[in-house]
Design a protein around this motif. Structure first.
Motif, mmCIF file in Angstrom:
data_model
loop_
_atom_site.group_PDB
_atom_site.id
_atom_site.type_symbol
_atom_site.label_atom_id
_atom_site.label_comp_id
_atom_site.label_asym_id
_atom_site.label_seq_id
_atom_site.Cartn_x
_atom_site.Cartn_y
_atom_site.Cartn_z
ATOM 1 N N GLY A 120 0.760 -1.246 0.000
ATOM 2 C CA GLY A 120 0.000 0.000 0.000
ATOM 3 C C GLY A 120 0.785 1.287 0.000
ATOM 4 O O GLY A 120 0.231 2.352 -0.246
ATOM 5 N N LYS A 121 2.089 1.253 0.240
ATOM 6 C CA LYS A 121 2.909 2.472 0.261
ATOM 7 C C LYS A 121 3.123 2.940 -1.179
ATOM 8 O O LYS A 121 3.663 2.210 -1.990
ATOM 9 N N SER A 122 2.699 4.147 -1.496
ATOM 10 C CA SER A 122 2.780 4.617 -2.882
ATOM 11 C C SER A 122 4.171 5.126 -3.275
ATOM 12 O O SER A 122 4.551 5.039 -4.429
ATOM 13 N N GLY A 123 4.946 5.641 -2.337
ATOM 14 C CA GLY A 123 6.219 6.260 -2.679
ATOM 15 C C GLY A 123 7.398 5.328 -2.855
ATOM 16 O O GLY A 123 8.310 5.611 -3.622
ATOM 17 N N TYR A 124 7.401 4.207 -2.144
ATOM 18 C CA TYR A 124 8.557 3.321 -2.204
ATOM 19 C C TYR A 124 8.204 1.928 -1.662
ATOM 20 O O TYR A 124 7.210 1.740 -0.989
ATOM 21 N N THR A 125 9.093 0.987 -1.970
ATOM 22 C CA THR A 125 9.035 -0.374 -1.439
ATOM 23 C C THR A 125 10.367 -0.650 -0.772
ATOM 24 O O THR A 125 11.421 -0.321 -1.324
ATOM 25 N N CYS A 126 10.340 -1.223 0.425
ATOM 26 C CA CYS A 126 11.569 -1.511 1.163
ATOM 27 C C CYS A 126 11.945 -2.986 1.059
ATOM 28 O O CYS A 126 11.131 -3.862 1.318
ATOM 29 N N ILE A 127 13.197 -3.225 0.711
ATOM 30 C CA ILE A 127 13.760 -4.565 0.719
ATOM 31 C C ILE A 127 14.793 -4.594 1.847
ATOM 32 O O ILE A 127 15.723 -3.798 1.863
ATOM 33 N N TYR A 128 14.608 -5.500 2.787
ATOM 34 C CA TYR A 128 15.555 -5.618 3.901
ATOM 35 C C TYR A 128 16.592 -6.698 3.648
ATOM 36 O O TYR A 128 17.772 -6.477 3.824
ATOM 37 N N ARG A 129 16.150 -7.875 3.277
ATOM 38 C CA ARG A 129 17.092 -8.960 3.025
ATOM 39 C C ARG A 129 16.487 -9.919 2.003
ATOM 40 O O ARG A 129 15.326 -10.290 2.114
ATOM 41 N N VAL A 130 17.326 -10.316 1.041
ATOM 42 C CA VAL A 130 16.953 -11.325 0.051
ATOM 43 C C VAL A 130 18.083 -12.333 0.020
ATOM 44 O O VAL A 130 19.253 -11.963 -0.049
ATOM 45 N N GLN A 131 17.735 -13.606 0.093
ATOM 46 C CA GLN A 131 18.733 -14.673 0.024
ATOM 47 C C GLN A 131 18.357 -15.629 -1.098
ATOM 48 O O GLN A 131 17.181 -15.954 -1.271
ATOM 49 N N VAL A 132 19.365 -16.070 -1.838
ATOM 50 C CA VAL A 132 19.168 -17.064 -2.887
ATOM 51 C C VAL A 132 19.732 -18.372 -2.370
ATOM 52 O O VAL A 132 20.882 -18.426 -1.928
ATOM 53 N N HIS A 133 18.926 -19.430 -2.419
ATOM 54 C CA HIS A 133 19.354 -20.759 -1.993
ATOM 55 C C HIS A 133 19.543 -21.626 -3.235
ATOM 56 O O HIS A 133 18.805 -21.492 -4.205
ATOM 57 N N GLY A 134 20.501 -22.514 -3.185
ATOM 58 C CA GLY A 134 20.699 -23.403 -4.313
ATOM 59 C C GLY A 134 21.997 -24.160 -4.203
ATOM 60 O O GLY A 134 22.693 -24.113 -3.183
ATOM 61 N N LYS A 135 22.322 -24.838 -5.281
ATOM 62 C CA LYS A 135 23.534 -25.640 -5.334
ATOM 63 C C LYS A 135 24.596 -24.870 -6.108
ATOM 64 O O LYS A 135 24.374 -24.457 -7.245
ATOM 65 N N ILE A 136 25.752 -24.680 -5.466
ATOM 66 C CA ILE A 136 26.864 -24.000 -6.116
ATOM 67 C C ILE A 136 27.520 -24.977 -7.080
ATOM 68 O O ILE A 136 27.759 -26.138 -6.741
ATOM 69 N N THR A 137 27.823 -24.498 -8.280
ATOM 70 C CA THR A 137 28.508 -25.339 -9.264
ATOM 71 C C THR A 137 29.826 -24.681 -9.630
ATOM 72 O O THR A 137 30.051 -23.512 -9.344
#
Length: 147
Positions: A120-137
């Motif tokens: 609902g916030k019209s001015g901005y969106t806040c991202i605090y933390r994003v993590q990607v999980h997976g297998k390292i190759t």
């Protein structure tokens, strides 16, 4: 995480491309945002709501540009592979993990997160933390990425 210390995206719809330190075959993504009770104003309407995750072998060049070389196009000549569409629920736990909906036959180094809407916030969106999980190759026996 501390309320107020976020990565603010202008508007309710935004995107970011993450360059991972090495090739990863992604299996899930985690998004974290503070709880309503942690917020001094009791307002977390800047939290992401609906978002998509996709992959590319290519790097981002400039604002929103994806370059595509021979290695960045899959067998079906698609330039972007959608891994899923998700919704972050502000009524649940602050850390939410979303298993990816499409399995990948290979690893990628670039992940695109597109925020479709927030709460609902019209001015901005806040991202605090994003993590990607997976297998390292592409790692050798002592854990160093192969060049």
């Amino acid at each position: 995480i501390s309320p107020g210390y976020c990565w603010p995206f202008q508007a309710s719809r935004s995107q970011v491309v993450f360059r991972l330190p090495t090739q990863v075959r992604p299996t899930a993504i985690t998004v974290q945002h503070p709880l309503k009770k942690s917020s001094a104003l009791g307002d977390i309407s800047s939290a992401p709501r609906d978002f998509t995750v996709s992959v590319s072998l290519c790097q981002a060049l400039g604002a929103g540009t994806w370059c595509w070389g021979k290695a960045g196009v899959d067998e079906e000549r698609e330039e972007e592979i959608l891994l899923g569409t998700f919704s972050y629920d502000t009524e649940k736990e602050p850390t939410q993990t979303f298993p990816l909906q499409n399995e990948l036959p290979r690893a990628f180094q670039f992940i695109r997160l597109v925020i479709q809407s927030n709460w609902g916030k019209s001015g901005y969106t806040c991202i605090y933390r994003v993590q990607v999980h997976g297998k390292i190759t592409g790692m050798n026996a002592i854990g160093q990425a192969r060049g």
